[in-house]
Design a protein around this motif. Structure first.
Motif, PDB file in Angstrom:
ATOM      1  N   ASP B 249       0.820  -1.207   0.000  1.00 39.22           N
ATOM      2  CA  ASP B 249       0.000   0.000   0.000  1.00 39.22           C
ATOM      3  C   ASP B 249       0.858   1.263   0.000  1.00 39.22           C
ATOM      4  O   ASP B 249       0.449   2.293  -0.528  1.00 39.22           O
ATOM      5  N   GLU B 261      -6.657  10.091   1.540  1.00 41.44           N
ATOM      6  CA  GLU B 261      -7.479   8.921   1.795  1.00 41.44           C
ATOM      7  C   GLU B 261      -6.636   7.641   1.917  1.00 41.44           C
ATOM      8  O   GLU B 261      -6.924   6.757   2.726  1.00 41.44           O
ATOM      9  N   LEU B 262      -5.571   7.580   1.118  1.00 40.84           N
ATOM     10  CA  LEU B 262      -4.744   6.380   1.153  1.00 40.84           C
ATOM     11  C   LEU B 262      -3.938   6.312   2.448  1.00 40.84           C
ATOM     12  O   LEU B 262      -3.673   5.224   2.969  1.00 40.84           O
ATOM     13  N   ALA B 264      -5.123   7.453   5.245  1.00 42.79           N
ATOM     14  CA  ALA B 264      -6.130   7.063   6.224  1.00 42.79           C
ATOM     15  C   ALA B 264      -6.368   5.560   6.170  1.00 42.79           C
ATOM     16  O   ALA B 264      -6.539   4.902   7.199  1.00 42.79           O
ATOM     17  N   ARG B 265      -6.359   5.026   4.964  1.00 46.72           N
ATOM     18  CA  ARG B 265      -6.562   3.578   4.821  1.00 46.72           C
ATOM     19  C   ARG B 265      -5.415   2.831   5.505  1.00 46.72           C
ATOM     20  O   ARG B 265      -5.639   1.899   6.272  1.00 46.72           O
ATOM     21  N   SER B 268      -5.886   2.947   9.173  1.00 46.70           N
ATOM     22  CA  SER B 268      -6.952   2.115   9.719  1.00 46.70           C
ATOM     23  C   SER B 268      -6.482   0.666   9.872  1.00 46.70           C
ATOM     24  O   SER B 268      -6.889  -0.038  10.790  1.00 46.70           O
ATOM     25  N   TYR B 269      -5.585   0.250   8.976  1.00 44.92           N
ATOM     26  CA  TYR B 269      -5.053  -1.104   9.115  1.00 44.92           C
ATOM     27  C   TYR B 269      -4.136  -1.196  10.333  1.00 44.92           C
ATOM     28  O   TYR B 269      -4.062  -2.226  11.001  1.00 44.92           O
TER      29      TYR B 269
END
Lengths: 1192, 472
Positions: B249, B261-262, B264-265, B268-269
């Protein structure tokens, strides 16, 4: 919800206030209107609220004006009660007069005293009801709610009608209901006082509360005082242009779109007007488009947007390697014509229209079994590109397009029309349960309907105007209720039909007749069975009684025995009675007969079976979960002041908001047809909305389409085109798109094609610092925004890339189930999973996966989805059974496709999930992960990966035939099945390249296998146990599928018949039409072609017959389709194969029995997770990757 | 508005220099959390802690929800008149749900005694709670809008008698975020024996963003859905998968500069990984002493289940969870008949654990800034139903609150002489909501969420009153 009691108390206060006031005014020193209040008003209020200006329709020039109130019709003051007077509240809060001109303390006190003193004036107000009148009005309202449901317009139970004093005096079957002036003598009072009315047993069912003591006292007083009719309700409210004026109509979205001139230059060779508008705007900011997107990104973007699925690796490959200039156009054509397109865009429409399969409110959340018809209608409409105006017409007024109840035949078109009205039934409706079927609940259904219609079709937030005139948009309270009245002819709060009783029968007159006559035919056929049954029971019953004679008292025994001997028709009355008594005693039912007589049992079962089969054939009419009008004329409908169900204002007529209407005749209610229940109100709405130059319809629709492609609409608040919404970023483009949409026949597909073939849509998605400085939010579309795939796309895509999706369309929703931990999972196991749109959308149990990824809960509807990034998504994607399972399937397929090295496996996984090969660093990372993870699991690369099963699966293709050994045992009950034997042979091929494998499998476990070269054979023999059920013979080709396969010669079962002797059953002979004895010529069985080959007399191959099943005998058709081969499963016998979808990589083992898919029972699957969990982990990680979850 | 690109690029460079490892991930998380700082304070949709609007006494809430409608006149609001008029007709109008089964006045089968220095009267059914009265405010003048369970539940949880709105826990976390980024901000401990009426909607975030919805922590077994891999694998294997994912990622993100957004992704992981540890630890009651277990009644069969949840609630707020709701199965306080036996059982299950929680919080000094709320969706009637039960009552009921800036040893308001209707210092459900928000430093008029052209509030368009009399 407020109880009736509470609201009556409120009414009492409101209406009796004046009475108290009258007493108070006799005090001295109390202000009087003309001398004391008028000067103050003149100075402070009349500028806006004189008889002339009447802002908000409120005039404070006369006392009448105060009491008439403003636009809502609520009095500005309650005489005697300053605390309850809205005007006083506004003054105290400093809101009136507006601005900095608030009243001084002494003025405020003066007004307060005046109101407290009864709001006295020198002249009496005509607006004030007498005490008797207001009492009569209260009693009437009470009776309307508590009595008229049974004694009103719809029903006159006991012939009693309580809608007027006259009809109450006339009375019903039990005599007059009331005696004017004498409550005690009035039956009405008596029945209520004795708590007989409303009837106890009906109250709950009809959601009527009992009349309480206060209310009863009110009725008594009304009757004692002479029981007068109340004054007629104030008439229909009319506008004088005060509330909504031409200035309000100037708002941009209320003005019809105007065709703008196209700006000069379009883009690179593009003549798409979209680009002309967008680039013109960009250039003014010194910006331009980003470069075109890579083809791989483009096909992914397009396929996701138009079908809700990621493209397959093959589709991506085909497009990226297509050199022709029109490759993209052809791709667009292909995708637009895919049935998946309708499924994708239907989901958007269902979001906006609030679709769900359940009622939504009560804890039961009861399912509505027929709603899915509407979902199917939407999918079909979108796939067939039904023009949007027609689409709306059908959904709003499909029942009013033809007098369906009078037609002879239901046609598919008519059916569509009726089903389409399901649109108006998508809101939460809890009224099935009597606890939530009060007026307040019913008005809520209406309010939700209005919200869905206004937000989804008109982009308006009308719900604000339910309690008070809209604060920002020119939608007064009355316009809200006018709009509501359009639907009140179907959803009449006072004559409510519960959701499951509210349906439209999908049958014409002739259809009804046909069904009736067909069923009569069935009944005729059933009748003889009934007679036969009676006779059967009688004969066996008498037989039975003979065996019971010993238990009969001696005195009667002989007579009974004699009676039974006599033929039935010749028996005397006494004899008949004797037998009847004995039957009653010994045979209260036929249980003893069933126990005693096998013949009876058998005959009865057979009769019942035959009867049941016939009964099943009975037909019934199909219903639809649609909407129809309840009567030909609209009911009188009233404004509800403050939105309160009990606070009725003046009557309103169905209409659309005045601010959007230019000419009165735009909205004209006309009865669409005579002799039917259709008022035409909704038809008028549909016609109004679908005018070609309607200011909102086209704009709202093209804007939502834009939103689905670009993540945000041209108006970014897609559900609010009003004053609180965001103005359009490209107003000319919006108008042009909207008018072009109409010009192209309201074609959605044309609109979508136009958007996706624009250069704007085909841009790269990467950010550019120079542009980002100027327009950080990309409002001008200098790049394509990156977007996360939505919930349904995520689930459907995972299932499609593992081949687990079942593309079956339409029908009852596929069930969901609760997982052990409370998660909601897909219901049915096996058969593949249907696309998300076909799942059961029960409002209380959304699929956990979908909800986690922001699929909306349908509380009313959803115009714009939110995209969240929360930890539960990460947990679900990494850890859930669903993703683990799908990753396992993918890994299995990769192994089955003979990807043996880590590099090959990595590439296969990348292709499947991301549609591309790994590049650069990704190779290193992926291979390192795979190898290290394998080491951690303790697996050496490849070597322990179940080589045996893998080789079966890994072959190019294989086919087989399965036999049911149980059936053989049944056919030969005295013998014992001990062995299977035969010859596996590969024929002679002149080029000498024959090469094939064979397998003998018992219940999924391989027993024997062999590899044959050209013109060779081997003997085979497998011992059988008594438990063995299925015998499968498989052949597979290693090379040339056209020629290389094994056939089985004299495949035989050995049956020991006792005493050392045995019998041979030649299976090829059996299924080839012989008797199985195996005598005569040699036979061979060819699983590949499904042929039985018989040897000619001279020893050469002879005639070939198609294998065919012998009823009740052992053939079980079976075809094995290995992973990823793209083989289409065809039954070896050529029978229709049901329940399997063809296509690439679809299936593990398909087990087909007599043409029906049996799933994989009894067959062991090869699973990568047992053998190579590291590869499963790799697949899981890719499914979690941002590249998979986001679309560039 | 600042441009996003410049900050993102610097962030990326920064990470690049630091190389891989947890430190950089934590930083990425931190940066991702800070990204939306230029938005208006409470329209951001993350769980970062946010300052209250004014200094607050309460930092967190434990709501002990007593589903079904506990009987005020049998537990916390004694009325001698019931004894006096036992069996007589109720004088005046009474608002009942099922008129058919309604009888005369029903005296309480239980006795009351005054306790503590405050002398607050408590029924003999709650001996453990009786020992805590000097720490609580009893509110005897609550009333609500609806007489049926579902609408009353929606009312008490969301402020209106219609379904689909955000619950108070969601509003609070929307307003204040959370002190602990390794755990959800709003946790629900539901009873393994079953959900309350209307199920998960009791803690729904309605139309607030889904991050504000209550997260169910089950009191037994796996606490959070999908917290652990469905296929059991060793931690190092799981960690290896996560590491691989993060690397992929990052490569993906680095090719797309400017996509917050990426980040944030990715973050979140990382939270998912942290939660796997934190949640597991938070739920590990073996870390508590035997004495504590006894205090909550976890050592006894009757109180074990509820005691366990009360202790979990304490452990969760201790670790910074903002709002914890403790539920009990079905409607154990809904005694339409068999009042005496039923109430005895319900109190036996809950009294000791509830008192244990209060005592435990107090001895740890946590009661100061933890608001504990006890109560149901409505009350019960002074008249009998089916001879020995009581019907629903929306006109009056009793709840109590403790800690978090609420007066100790105080009684607020009063009901009429039959404990039927709240008469003195009446407190509506919305007043109650406004008060809870106030204690947390939130103004109900200003805690708004913009939706469909409206500024939505927990308290709707109403003007509720903060019950200032109970503020310490």
């Amino acid at each position: 919800m407020k109880s009736l009691l509470c609201s009556f108390i409120a009414l009492l206060f409101a209406l009796q206030g004046f009475v108290h006031a009258e007493e108070d005014t006799r005090q001295t020193g109390v202000p009087v209107f003309e001398p004391d209040i008028v000067p103050l008003l003149k100075k402070n209020c009349w500028k806006c609220h004189s008889a002339k200006s009447r802002k908000g329709e409120l005039s404070l020039q006369t006392l009448d004006g105060f009491l008439r109130g403003g636009e809502s019709g609520e009095a500005a003051i309650v005489p005697g009660k300053p605390g309850l007077s809205p005007l006083m509240e506004l003054i105290d809060r400093g809101e009136m007069p507006p601005g900095n001109d608030s009243l001084g303390r002494s003025d405020r006190d003066l007004i307060r005293q005046w109101i407290a003193g009864g709001a006295r004036g020198q002249k009496e107000s005509s607006e004030i009801l007498s005490e008797a009148q207001s009492l009569a009005r209260r009693v009437y309202f009470l009776m309307e709610i508590k009595c008229q449901p049974c004694h009103g317009r719809a029903k006159q139970e006991g012939e009693l009608d309580l809608r007027s004093v006259a009809s109450a005096i006339k009375g019903g079957k039990s005599g007059p209901a009331l005696v004017q002036g004498d409550a005690d003598a009035s039956l009405l009072v008596k029945r209520v006082a004795e708590d007989q009315m409303p009837p106890r047993d009906m109250r709950y069912k009809l959601s009527i509360k009992p009349v309480n003591e206060t209310e009863l006292e009110m009725i008594r007083q009304w009757i004692d005082d002479g029981a007068i009719d109340p004054p007629p309700p104030p008439g229909v409210i009319k506008d004088d242009g005060l509330l909504v004026n031409d200035e309000d109509r100037q708002w941009w979205s209320f003005q019809p779109p105007r065709l703008p001139e196209l700006p000069g230059r379009a883009g690179r060779g593009s003549n798409n007007p979209i680009d002309a508008f967008l680039l013109d705007r960009l250039r003014r900011e010194g910006l331009g488009y980003s470069p075109p997107a890579q083809r791989q990104a483009l096909i992914r973007r397009l396929t996701v947007d138009l079908t809700g699925l990621i493209p397959s690796a093959e589709e991506t490959e085909a497009f990226t390697s297509d050199p022709s200039p029109d490759a993209y156009d052809r791709l667009v054509d292909r995708v637009l014509s895919s049935p998946r397109y309708g499924e994708r865009w239907a989901q958007h429409w269902l979001d906006a229209s609030g679709y769900a399969d359940s009622e939504g409110s009560a804890s039961a959340d009861q399912l509505w079994p027929l709603v899915y018809q509407y979902r199917d209608y939407v999918i079909r409409a979108l796939n067939s590109d039904k023009p949007y105006d027609r689409f709306l017409l059908e959904q709003l007024a499909g029942d009013q397009l033809a007098n369906y109840a009078q037609l002879d035949r239901m046609t598919p078109e008519l059916r569509d029309n009726l089903v389409a009205t399901g649109y108006l039934r998508n809101c939460i409706d809890p009224t099935t349960s009597p606890e939530t079927n009060f007026l307040i609940d019913r008005y809520q259904v209406l309010a939700d309907t209005v919200e869905i219609v206004s937000s989804s079709l008109m982009g308006l937030t009308m719900r604000c105007a339910r309690c008070h005139s809209h604060k920002y948009d020119p939608i007064p309270l009355r316009d809200y209720y006018r709009f509501t009245a359009i639907f009140a002819t179907s959803y009449s709060p006072y004559e409510w039909v519960k959701p499951l009783q509210r349906y439209v029968v999908l049958a014409g007159k002739k259809d009804h007749e046909d069904i009736a006559s067909f069923n009569a035919g069935i009944n005729n056929q059933i009748h003889p069975f009934n007679l036969e049954m009676i006779a059967l029971e009688k004969s066996h019953g008498e037989m039975f009684l003979l065996t019971k004679l010993a238990e009969i008292p001696e005195s009667e025994r002989t007579t009974l025995a004699e009676a039974l001997e006599v033929e039935e028709a010749k028996r005397t009355g006494d004899q008949k009675k004797l037998i009847e008594d004995a039957r009653k005693k010994f045979l209260p039912d036929d249980k003893p007969l069933l126990e005693k007589y096998a013949s009876y049992k058998q005959a009865k079962e057979s009769l019942l079976n035959r009867k049941a089969k016939l009964e099943k054939q009975r037909r019934s009419t199909e219903n639809s979960h649609g909407l129809s009008d309840m009567r030909p004329e609209p009911d009188p409908f009233y404004m509800l002041r403050r939105g309160e169900w009990h606070n009725r204002g003046r009557q309103v007529l169905p209409n659309v908001p005045a601010a959007i209407k230019r000419e009165p005749e735009e909205f004209m209610v006309q009865k669409p047809y005579q002799d039917g229940n259709a008022s035409g109100t909704r038809l008028a709405l549909a016609r109004w909305l679908t005018q070609p130059d309607h200011p909102l319809t086209g704009r709202v629709m093209v804007n939502r389409a834009w939103q689905h492609f670009f993540g945000s609409g041209i108006v970014s608040t897609a559900g609010d085109f009003g004053h609180t919404g965001t103005p359009p970023s490209h107003p000319e483009l919006l108008d042009w798109l909207s008018l072009n949409f109409v010009r192209q026949g309201w074609s959605m597909k044309q609109l979508h094609r136009l958007v996706v073939t624009s250069e704007a849509y085909q841009q790269d998605s990467r950010s550019r610092p120079s542009a980002s400085e100027v327009d950080p939010d990309n409002q001008l579309l200098w790049r394509m925004p990156m977007r996360r795939i939505d919930a349904e796309t995520l689930r459907d895509s995972v299932l499609s890339l593992t081949g687990q999706v079942n593309y079956q369309m339409y029908g009852s929703p596929a069930g969901v189930r609760s997982g052990g931990d409370g998660q909601v999972l897909y219901g049915p196991e096996g058969q593949g999973e249907q696309r998300s749109i076909y799942l059961l959308h029960r409002r209380s149990t959304p699929l956990t996966l979908l909800e986690t990824f922001d699929a909306p809960r349908m509380n009313t509807n959803c115009i714009q989805r939110r995209t969240s990034t929360v930890v539960s998504q990460a947990l679900l994607m990494l850890n859930s059974e669903f993703t683990e399972q799908q990753a396992g399937i993918l890994a299995t397929q990769i192994l089955a496709a003979n990807a043996t090295t880590p590099a090959e496996q990595l590439e296969a996984a990348y292709q499947a999930v991301l549609g591309r090969a790994p590049v650069g660093e990704e190779n290193k990372l992926g291979i390192a992960f795979l190898e290290n993870q394998r080491r951690r699991y303790g697996i050496r690369n490849g070597s322990t990966v179940a080589p045996d099963m893998k080789s079966v699966l890994g072959m190019h293709a294989s086919k087989g035939i399965t036999f049911d050994l149980e059936a053989v045992r049944k056919a030969h009950p005295t013998a014992r099945l001990t062995r299977f034997q035969g010859i596996a042979a590969l024929g002679f091929y002149p080029d000498g390249e024959g090469d094939a494998n064979w397998y003998v499998i018992i219940d999924g476990e391989k027993q024997e296998e062999g590899h044959l070269l050209n013109n060779s054979f081997s003997h085979l023999q497998v011992d059988l146990d008594d438990e063995d059920h299925f015998l499968t013979l498989i052949t597979s080709s290693n090379g040339n599928m056209a020629t290389d396969w094994t056939f089985f010669g004299n495949p035989s079962l050995v049956l020991e018949t006792g005493g050392g002797s045995s019998q041979i059953l030649d299976l090829a002979d059996v299924v080839g039409g012989g008797d199985g004895s195996g005598t005569g010529n040699n036979t061979g069985l060819d699983p590949w072609t499904g042929m039985v080959v018989r040897e000619k007399a001279d020893g050469t191959n002879g005639q070939a017959n198609q294998v065919h099943p012998v009823p009740g005998y052992p053939l079980v058709d079976c075809v094995f389709v290995p992973h990823g081969t793209g083989m289409i499963p065809v039954s070896t016998t050529g029978l229709q194969v049901s329940g399997i979808s063809a296509g690439s990589g679809n299936s593990t083992f398909c087990h087909i029995w007599n043409g029906h898919n049996q799933g994989v029972n009894g067959l062991k699957q090869f699973r990568a997770v047992d053998n190579d969990p590291a590869l499963v982990d790799l697949c899981l990680v890719l499914l979690n990757s941002a590249e998979f979850l986001y679309v560039d | 508005m600042n441009t996003i690109s410049s900050s993102t690029i610097s962030r990326r460079n920064c990470l690049g220099q630091m190389g891989s490892g947890l430190a950089s991930i934590a930083l990425a998380q931190l940066l991702a959390e800070q990204a939306p700082a230029d938005h208006p304070a409470r329209e951001v949709h993350d769980l970062k802690p946010r300052e209250p609007m004014f200094p607050a006494r309460a930092k967190r809430v434990i709501q002990l929800f007593m589903h079904g409608g506990p009987s005020q006149m049998d537990l916390l609001d004694p009325k001698p008149a019931l004894e006096k008029y036992d069996g007589k007709n109720f004088p005046g109008v009474i608002d009942v749900q099922q008129a058919e089964a309604a009888g005369g006045i029903l005296k309480s089968p239980f006795t009351f005694a005054r306790h503590g220095e405050s002398g607050i009267a408590v029924s003999d059914l709650m001996p453990h709670f009786a020992g805590c009265v000097d720490d609580v405010t009893v509110m005897r003048s609550m009333f609500t809008e609806h007489i049926n369970h579902e609408p009353a539940l929606w009312m008490i949880h969301t402020g209106q008698t219609i379904p689909g709105r955000p619950s108070i826990g969601s509003w609070v976390t929307y307003g204040l975020g959370s002190e602990n980024q390794d755990l959800p901000a709003y946790v629900v401990l539901d009873d393994p024996r079953g959900l309350p009426v209307d199920g998960i909607r009791n803690w729904s975030s309605g139309w607030l963003p889904p991050i504000y919805q209550g997260t169910r922590f089950r009191a037994t077994g796996v606490p959070v859905w999908n917290l652990n891999p469905s296929r059991k694998i060793a931690t190092e294997l799981d960690q290896a998968r996560r590491n691989y994912l993060v690397r992929l990622d990052r490569v993906h993100r680095d090719r797309r500069p400017g996509e917050a957004e990426l980040d944030a992704r990715l973050a979140s992981y990382q939270l998912a990984a942290r939660m796997q540890v934190s949640a597991t630890s938070a739920l590990d009651l073996s870390q508590e002493t035997e004495q504590t277990h006894k205090l909550y009644g976890i050592d006894e069969g009757t109180t074990e289940s509820y005691g366990r949840r009360c202790l979990l609630a304490r452990r969760l707020v201790e670790q910074g969870v903002r709002y914890v709701q403790v539920f009990i199965n079905g409607q154990i306080w809904d005694h339409h008949s068999g009042l005496e036996k039923g109430l005895r059982e319900s109190c036996a299950r809950t009294d000791k654990p509830v008192a244990g929680l209060l005592k435990d919080l107090k001895q740890r000094g946590m009661l100061e800034d933890t608001l504990v709320i006890w109560g149901g969706e409505f009350g019960r009637l002074p008249i009998s139903q089916s001879k020995n039960g009581r019907d629903h009552n929306r006109q009056g009921f009793t709840i109590w609150m403790a800690g978090g800036g609420v007066k100790a040893g105080h009684v607020h308001g009063a009901s009429d002489e039959f404990a039927y209707a709240a008469v003195e210092d009446r407190v509506s459900v919305l007043d109650f909501h406004a008060t809870v928000l106030h204690l947390l430093g939130l103004d109900n008029r200003k805690l708004v969420y913009h939706r469909n052209g409206l500024d939505e509030r927990l308290t709707g368009i109403n003007e509720p009153r903060v019950v200032s009399e109970i503020l310490a």
